[in-house]
Design a protein around this motif. Sequence first.
Motif, PDB file in Angstrom:
ATOM      1  N   SER A 142       0.831  -1.214   0.000  1.00  0.00           N
ATOM      2  CA  SER A 142       0.000   0.000   0.000  1.00  0.00           C
ATOM      3  C   SER A 142       0.864   1.262   0.000  1.00  0.00           C
ATOM      4  CB  SER A 142      -0.968  -0.005   1.178  1.00  0.00           C
ATOM      5  OG  SER A 142      -0.236  -0.088   2.367  1.00  0.00           O
ATOM      6  N   GLU A 143       2.040   1.174   0.572  1.00  0.00           N
ATOM      7  CA  GLU A 143       3.009   2.285   0.493  1.00  0.00           C
ATOM      8  C   GLU A 143       4.140   1.793  -0.408  1.00  0.00           C
ATOM      9  OE1 GLU A 143       2.953   5.137   2.777  1.00  0.00           O
ATOM     10  OE2 GLU A 143       0.893   4.461   3.174  1.00  0.00           O
ATOM     11  N   ARG A 153       7.662  -3.580  -6.033  1.00  0.00           N
ATOM     12  CA  ARG A 153       8.171  -3.394  -7.399  1.00  0.00           C
ATOM     13  C   ARG A 153       7.424  -2.281  -8.138  1.00  0.00           C
ATOM     14  NH1 ARG A 153       9.715  -9.437  -9.418  1.00  0.00           N
ATOM     15  NH2 ARG A 153      10.406  -8.294 -11.272  1.00  0.00           N
ATOM     16  N   ALA A 154       6.342  -1.816  -7.536  1.00  0.00           N
ATOM     17  CA  ALA A 154       5.592  -0.717  -8.172  1.00  0.00           C
ATOM     18  C   ALA A 154       6.337   0.598  -7.961  1.00  0.00           C
ATOM     19  CB  ALA A 154       4.194  -0.634  -7.564  1.00  0.00           C
ATOM     20  N   VAL A 155       6.151   1.517  -8.930  1.00  0.00           N
ATOM     21  CA  VAL A 155       6.859   2.800  -8.840  1.00  0.00           C
ATOM     22  C   VAL A 155       5.852   3.931  -8.612  1.00  0.00           C
ATOM     23  CG1 VAL A 155       8.748   2.005 -10.326  1.00  0.00           C
ATOM     24  CG2 VAL A 155       6.748   3.137 -11.347  1.00  0.00           C
ATOM     25  N   GLY A 156       6.376   5.141  -8.384  1.00  0.00           N
ATOM     26  CA  GLY A 156       5.527   6.298  -8.058  1.00  0.00           C
ATOM     27  C   GLY A 156       4.371   6.486  -9.039  1.00  0.00           C
ATOM     28  N   TYR A 185       1.339   4.371  -8.373  1.00  0.00           N
ATOM     29  CA  TYR A 185       0.477   4.832  -7.279  1.00  0.00           C
ATOM     30  C   TYR A 185      -0.394   5.999  -7.735  1.00  0.00           C
ATOM     31  CZ  TYR A 185       2.930   1.679  -4.171  1.00  0.00           C
ATOM     32  OH  TYR A 185       3.417   0.548  -3.585  1.00  0.00           O
ATOM     33  N   HIS A 186       0.186   6.859  -8.584  1.00  0.00           N
ATOM     34  CA  HIS A 186      -0.624   7.968  -9.122  1.00  0.00           C
ATOM     35  C   HIS A 186      -1.779   7.432  -9.943  1.00  0.00           C
ATOM     36  CE1 HIS A 186       3.096  10.731  -8.831  1.00  0.00           C
ATOM     37  NE2 HIS A 186       2.340  10.818  -7.749  1.00  0.00           N
ATOM     38  N   MET A 187      -1.485   6.391 -10.731  1.00  0.00           N
ATOM     39  CA  MET A 187      -2.530   5.801 -11.561  1.00  0.00           C
ATOM     40  C   MET A 187      -3.652   5.244 -10.675  1.00  0.00           C
ATOM     41  SD  MET A 187      -3.658   2.613 -13.065  1.00  0.00           S
ATOM     42  CE  MET A 187      -2.411   1.412 -12.743  1.00  0.00           C
ATOM     43  N   LEU A 188      -3.268   4.520  -9.613  1.00  0.00           N
ATOM     44  CA  LEU A 188      -4.289   3.946  -8.717  1.00  0.00           C
ATOM     45  C   LEU A 188      -5.138   5.037  -8.089  1.00  0.00           C
ATOM     46  CD1 LEU A 188      -2.669   1.013  -6.717  1.00  0.00           C
ATOM     47  CD2 LEU A 188      -3.868   1.007  -8.906  1.00  0.00           C
ATOM     48  N   GLU A 189      -4.499   6.134  -7.714  1.00  0.00           N
ATOM     49  CA  GLU A 189      -5.210   7.252  -7.094  1.00  0.00           C
ATOM     50  C   GLU A 189      -6.267   7.807  -8.079  1.00  0.00           C
ATOM     51  OE1 GLU A 189      -4.767   7.743  -4.033  1.00  0.00           O
ATOM     52  OE2 GLU A 189      -5.904   9.612  -3.797  1.00  0.00           O
ATOM     53  N   ALA A 190      -5.815   7.963  -9.341  1.00  0.00           N
ATOM     54  CA  ALA A 190      -6.737   8.511 -10.356  1.00  0.00           C
ATOM     55  C   ALA A 190      -7.918   7.560 -10.562  1.00  0.00           C
ATOM     56  CB  ALA A 190      -5.994   8.727 -11.672  1.00  0.00           C
ATOM     57  N   VAL A 191      -7.647   6.259 -10.600  1.00  0.00           N
ATOM     58  CA  VAL A 191      -8.741   5.304 -10.845  1.00  0.00           C
ATOM     59  C   VAL A 191      -9.670   5.239  -9.628  1.00  0.00           C
ATOM     60  CG1 VAL A 191      -9.319   2.922 -11.461  1.00  0.00           C
ATOM     61  CG2 VAL A 191      -7.275   3.986 -12.410  1.00  0.00           C
ATOM     62  N   LYS A 192      -9.070   5.307  -8.441  1.00  0.00           N
ATOM     63  CA  LYS A 192      -9.903   5.277  -7.223  1.00  0.00           C
ATOM     64  C   LYS A 192     -10.854   6.480  -7.189  1.00  0.00           C
ATOM     65  CE  LYS A 192      -8.777   6.512  -3.030  1.00  0.00           C
ATOM     66  NZ  LYS A 192      -7.782   6.871  -2.063  1.00  0.00           N
ATOM     67  N   VAL A 236      -7.641   5.010 -18.739  1.00  0.00           N
ATOM     68  CA  VAL A 236      -7.324   3.828 -19.553  1.00  0.00           C
ATOM     69  C   VAL A 236      -5.902   3.980 -20.105  1.00  0.00           C
ATOM     70  CG1 VAL A 236      -7.938   2.475 -21.611  1.00  0.00           C
ATOM     71  CG2 VAL A 236      -9.753   3.431 -20.184  1.00  0.00           C
ATOM     72  N   ARG A 237      -5.585   5.179 -20.558  1.00  0.00           N
ATOM     73  CA  ARG A 237      -4.215   5.411 -21.072  1.00  0.00           C
ATOM     74  C   ARG A 237      -3.182   5.161 -19.975  1.00  0.00           C
ATOM     75  NH1 ARG A 237      -6.437   9.733 -23.814  1.00  0.00           N
ATOM     76  NH2 ARG A 237      -5.737  11.219 -22.258  1.00  0.00           N
ATOM     77  N   GLN A 238      -3.490   5.633 -18.762  1.00  0.00           N
ATOM     78  CA  GLN A 238      -2.544   5.428 -17.649  1.00  0.00           C
ATOM     79  C   GLN A 238      -2.358   3.946 -17.357  1.00  0.00           C
ATOM     80  OE1 GLN A 238      -4.388   8.604 -14.988  1.00  0.00           O
ATOM     81  NE2 GLN A 238      -2.381   8.379 -14.068  1.00  0.00           N
ATOM     82  N   THR A 239      -3.442   3.186 -17.424  1.00  0.00           N
ATOM     83  CA  THR A 239      -3.334   1.749 -17.132  1.00  0.00           C
ATOM     84  C   THR A 239      -2.516   1.055 -18.223  1.00  0.00           C
ATOM     85  OG1 THR A 239      -5.512   1.904 -16.116  1.00  0.00           O
ATOM     86  CG2 THR A 239      -4.644  -0.307 -16.443  1.00  0.00           C
TER      87      THR A 239
END
Length: 597
Positions: free
Chosen positions: A435-436, A440-443, A446-453, A479-482
């Motif tokens: 979650s933080e 292996r995920a990068v910054g 997390y921005h993408m997840l925030e936008a989708v949420k 969709v582009r971000q994903t």
Amino acid sequence: MRTPSLLVTRSCKAIHRLQQSAFASPVSALYRHQTISVLRNSSTVSCKDDRSYYITTPIFYVNASPHLGHLYSAVIADCLHRYKLLQGFNSKFATGTDEHGLKIQQAAEAAGKDPLTFCTDVSERFKHLFNRCNISYTDYIRTTEQRHHQAVKHFWSVLWNKGLIYKGSYEGWYSTQDESFLTALQVGDAVDSSGNEIKVSLESGHKVEWMKEENYMFRLSAFRSQLLDWLKGNPRAIQPEIFYQVVLKWLQEDLPDLSVSRQRSRLQWGIPVPGDAEQTIYVWLDALVNYLTVAGYPDIHNQWWNVAHHIVGKDILKFHAVYWPAFLLGAGLPLPQTIYVHSHWTVGGKKMSKSLGNVVDPLERSKQFTTDGMRYFLLRQGVPDSDSDYTDDKAFKLLNAELADSLGGLLNRCTAPALNPAQVYTAFCPQSFPSEQGGRAVGEDYHMLEAVKNLPAVVEQHYESMHVYKALEAISACVRQTNGFVQRHAPWKLERSDITDQRWLDTIIHVSLECLRMYGTLLQPVVPEISDKLLSRLGVQPDERGLADVNFLPKIRGLDCPFEGRVLGSDTGVLFTRLENLDRDKQNPKKTKKAKK
Ligand code: MSP
């Protein structure tokens, strides 16, 4: 201090009392409307009654076949209706045809048919188009129906009994094409196709004629200040804002009484004035009452009438935002909650018209682009505040880019047997994507997840204000971000034999499927067939597709995901097949070949 729930109960009871009470004067009807709005806004939780929603399109003239602009009004209303259903509302959605009046009478004569047969034929064409385009109306009204005649006659009698209609004489300009009365300032000079000098409406460009007749007048002038009060107290009653301002300006000008009947000798095709067979009710008064007819008027109609929202094109704003509220105030009925106004589709910068030969046939285009393609294009490119120009090329480009490549491409990637051989909703690994940051995920991920949420809230705000194009823009950006997320981590390059790589691969797919589930859910009001295909492929059941079911990526919060481990749906077909622009390809064969590489 009162608890919120007590306040809500009291507000709800008060609203209910106000809705039930009979009102005698226009002033008290206005008071009731405003009080209901205030009470509604003061409730922190919605009342049970508020779960009803009623949306209407204008009813369409049957003097000619449907064109793209008509479908546009209907698609906007359908989208809002479907959205309200997703939110769990009990939504009623009315459309239909406007069948009385001089121009219909003349069109029937020109076609050599009796008016009712003529109306039935064209009305069926509208119905066919709407059925074909998945316009999910719950009521289709025709003004020639008995239930509507009854409603109009009753409505007229209420206004008459209150002394709001009087016998007078009208002298002035009239446009049969617009079925509208005009002042000298609204009329200009023009020359017709045979070179004759004519007078036309400055707004619509349609021919006007001088008319002098004995008829019935409605005391419109008496309602000016009440209409102003209504608008000032309800700044969101007319949306978008620019149209609200237009109406305010109209109300600051002179507001003469309105002629509400025509002599029977000139107009037979309409509803006779109760008690005076020599006069026919003005077609706009007749047509506007359709919204009440569908709500059940003159019998019980409160459930729907108190939650009415109208979609209208900008050309018919005055009828809906000035005449209609004045009639309603006169009849002691609540005013519509919202009048959503949209601008027009032009072709080559010009209004579509038969004489210019630039009318776009929506039925033919919906076959070419598919029903959902047509719906998506209209809602993605149509901007309520200003006119949009239609070209086939724009539609090809947009649909190929956003539906075929971007959305379809993302689904393909996540469900391709090469990456997902077990054909399941893969597992999420919290170590790979904590979650933080730290896995292996990068910054950017997390921005993408925030936008989708945040997407449901963004989309809700835009759907509610009829800015569907902004909702679609936001979805498309996500969709582009994903796609960017998948591209960035290139799961096809991961080493499957390595357990941590395999877990990370599954996590990338899980996150992408969760994003797709979100897009599929939110797109349902716009592209119902594509959304159904998408959600079915993800294994999302029909009862798991409401807005309340979205619950995006629960695993990252340490919660269970009901979809994880499920077998994907078996339909592996293409989500949206790329469209070939044969006309352009014929003109530009080289360019097309190159583009295909
Ligand atoms: N019969 C009246 C409405 C009565 S409602 C009580 C009427 N009918 S119409 O068939 O002329 O128009 C119906 C709708 O289609 C209107 O909202 C109008 O704005 C819309 N369109 C007609 N041409 C259009 C475009 N070119 N573009 C977008 N919508 C336009 O008016």
